[in-house]
Write a protein that holds these residues in place. Structure first.
Motif, mmCIF file in Angstrom:
data_model
loop_
_atom_site.group_PDB
_atom_site.id
_atom_site.type_symbol
_atom_site.label_atom_id
_atom_site.label_comp_id
_atom_site.label_asym_id
_atom_site.label_seq_id
_atom_site.Cartn_x
_atom_site.Cartn_y
_atom_site.Cartn_z
ATOM 1 N N ASN A 18 -14.260 0.401 -0.600
ATOM 2 C CA ASN A 18 -14.621 -0.689 -0.182
ATOM 3 C C ASN A 18 -16.135 -1.191 -1.092
ATOM 4 O OD1 ASN A 18 -12.634 -2.077 1.450
ATOM 5 N ND2 ASN A 18 -13.514 -0.565 3.125
ATOM 6 N N SER A 63 1.564 2.073 -3.552
ATOM 7 C CA SER A 63 0.269 2.822 -4.272
ATOM 8 C C SER A 63 0.229 4.035 -3.752
ATOM 9 C CB SER A 63 -0.737 1.662 -3.829
ATOM 10 O OG SER A 63 -0.655 0.457 -4.515
ATOM 11 N N SER A 93 -2.788 -4.032 -1.679
ATOM 12 C CA SER A 93 -3.996 -4.173 -2.423
ATOM 13 C C SER A 93 -3.881 -4.094 -3.891
ATOM 14 C CB SER A 93 -4.773 -2.781 -1.944
ATOM 15 O OG SER A 93 -4.100 -1.660 -2.197
ATOM 16 N N VAL A 95 -5.180 -2.659 -7.311
ATOM 17 C CA VAL A 95 -5.597 -1.121 -7.946
ATOM 18 C C VAL A 95 -5.813 -1.312 -9.531
ATOM 19 C CG1 VAL A 95 -3.650 -0.165 -6.151
ATOM 20 C CG2 VAL A 95 -3.313 -0.558 -8.761
ATOM 21 N N MET A 144 -10.742 -3.222 3.358
ATOM 22 C CA MET A 144 -9.624 -2.274 3.797
ATOM 23 C C MET A 144 -10.196 -0.893 4.971
ATOM 24 S SD MET A 144 -7.898 -1.694 -0.027
ATOM 25 C CE MET A 144 -9.621 -1.530 -0.732
ATOM 26 N N ASN A 177 0.803 -1.096 0.039
ATOM 27 C CA ASN A 177 0.096 0.010 -0.105
ATOM 28 C C ASN A 177 0.998 1.272 0.218
ATOM 29 O OD1 ASN A 177 -2.641 -1.254 -0.146
ATOM 30 N ND2 ASN A 177 -2.602 -1.371 2.029
ATOM 31 N N TYR A 213 -8.647 4.389 -1.641
ATOM 32 C CA TYR A 213 -9.312 3.155 -1.623
ATOM 33 C C TYR A 213 -10.538 3.182 -1.521
ATOM 34 C CZ TYR A 213 -10.183 3.018 3.565
ATOM 35 O OH TYR A 213 -10.894 3.198 4.587
ATOM 36 N N THR A 263 -7.029 3.710 -7.881
ATOM 37 C CA THR A 263 -7.858 3.407 -6.605
ATOM 38 C C THR A 263 -7.936 1.888 -6.329
ATOM 39 O OG1 THR A 263 -9.419 5.090 -7.164
ATOM 40 C CG2 THR A 263 -10.109 3.110 -5.495
ATOM 41 N N SER A 264 -7.460 1.552 -4.846
ATOM 42 C CA SER A 264 -7.255 0.340 -4.269
ATOM 43 C C SER A 264 -8.601 -0.148 -4.078
ATOM 44 C CB SER A 264 -6.532 0.164 -3.122
ATOM 45 O OG SER A 264 -5.123 0.742 -3.378
#
Length: 348
Positions: A336, A102, A233, A235, A305, A99, A334, A113-114
């Motif tokens: 979810n 990123s 993560s 991405v 996350m 992360n 990020y 974007t994760s």
């Protein structure tokens, strides 16, 4: 997912090389707009694999958890930062990395974007720093002037090493005396045993293999001072998400389901699946290390996350001068949104 505003997230090409090399980021200069909205939607995801191992998306595809989404392997990568850079430039559709790597690209303006965590640290899977059994290295100061082998510079291992040394009283100048060396994970154990490096940063199957071979001892582990956390993560580019939300949702849900499937099934069954996938794909590699698989180390249920898994590294990047300051809010790093486990809070 939070909308991307301003021009900073759209301008990143001038700093990709600096982000990969671990150098401080220069002011952004090159513009990069979103791809045309006329681009065709896709149900096929291009990606890079890893030699000698099987990724979560590859396992998800084999289990049939990706639904109508197909994976197209375009080659292997040697590091997470390189993988997410390749996603940032559109050469592949998704990439996975630590992360912190990123965050660095996103702070530089990369429109990424994760969407789901895929590896981390827990009691079974952690980043361990190992020395030979007879090594005189016992404490942090013994590392001054020593070579530490790790899979990539500017990634998880180097960040953990830096946090460990700083947290035990070493100054920035002293930390700079420790010499990180980039090595492929499959070669790091051998380099330690041959004396090419003094310390080996090992995780997962490569760590378990080294311990099974004997003659090494742990110096420190990230889980001991950072606790369990999701460290990396997958991405996607923001414009890809905008064009292909259903594809991203299917991918994320499939990987999330695979994480939980791996937790629920006997370890031997997971290893058997991974081994069969690797042997069947014909990439001229050995799957010997796969028998040591124990866990993906993901903290959140289904790879959900949290802010901490990004702010820990953005704060560190700013502290060591890798970025001028953390300016991108966690909610823009990020999402979810596409994870079906997020409705339950993502806890296990």
């Amino acid at each position: 997912m939070s909308s991307i505003t301003g021009t900073t997230r759209r301008r990143f090409l001038a700093t990709l090389s600096a982000a990969a090399a671990g150098a401080p980021l220069a002011p952004l200069a090159a513009g990069c707009g979103r791809a045309s909205g006329r681009a065709r939607r896709t149900g096929t995801l291009r990606y890079q694999g890893w030699t000698g191992t099987v990724t979560l998306p590859e396992l998800a595809a084999d289990l049939g958890f990706l639904g109508d989404v197909a994976l197209e392997w375009v080659g292997n990568t040697g590091s997470g930062p390189q993988d997410v850079q390749t996603a940032a430039t559109g050469q592949i559709d998704f990439g996975g990395a630590f992360n912190g790597a990123s965050v660095k690209l996103q702070e530089a303006g990369a429109p990424l974007t994760s969407v789901i965590g895929y590896y981390g640290t827990d009691a079974k899977y952690y980043q361990g720093f190992f020395v030979l059994e007879g090594s005189p290295i016992k404490n942090p100061r013994d590392l001054l002037g020593k070579k530490v082998g790790m899979n990539t510079l500017g990634g998880h291992s180097q960040a953990v090493l830096d946090l460990y040394l700083r947290g035990r009283g070493l100054t920035a100048a002293e930390v700079a005396e420790v010499r990180p060396i980039a090595l492929p994970p499959v070669a790091t154990e051998q380099a330690l045993r041959q004396g090419q490096i003094d310390v080996a940063a090992l995780a997962g199957i490569f760590q378990e293999k080294a311990k099974d071979n004997g003659g090494v001892r742990p110096l420190f582990r990230d889980v001991d001072f950072l606790g369990p956390f999701t460290a990396g993560s997958y991405v996607f580019r923001d414009d890809f998400i905008e064009r292909n939300p259903d594809t991203v949702r299917a991918f994320t849900a499939g990987v999330a389901r695979t994480i939980e499937w791996s937790r629920e099934r006997p370890r031997e069954e997971v290893v058997a699946h991974l081994t069969r996938i690797l042997e069947a794909r014909g990439r001229n590699e050995t799957g010997d290390a796969l028998r040591y698989w124990l866990s993906w180390g993901v903290a959140g249920k289904g790879g959900v996350m949290s802010d901490r898994e990004f702010t820990t590294w953005s704060d560190w990047l700013a502290e060591v001068g890798q970025i001028p300051e953390a300016t991108v809010a966690p909610g823009d790093l990020y999402t979810n949104e596409f994870n079906p486990y997020a409705a339950g809070g993502g806890t296990r």
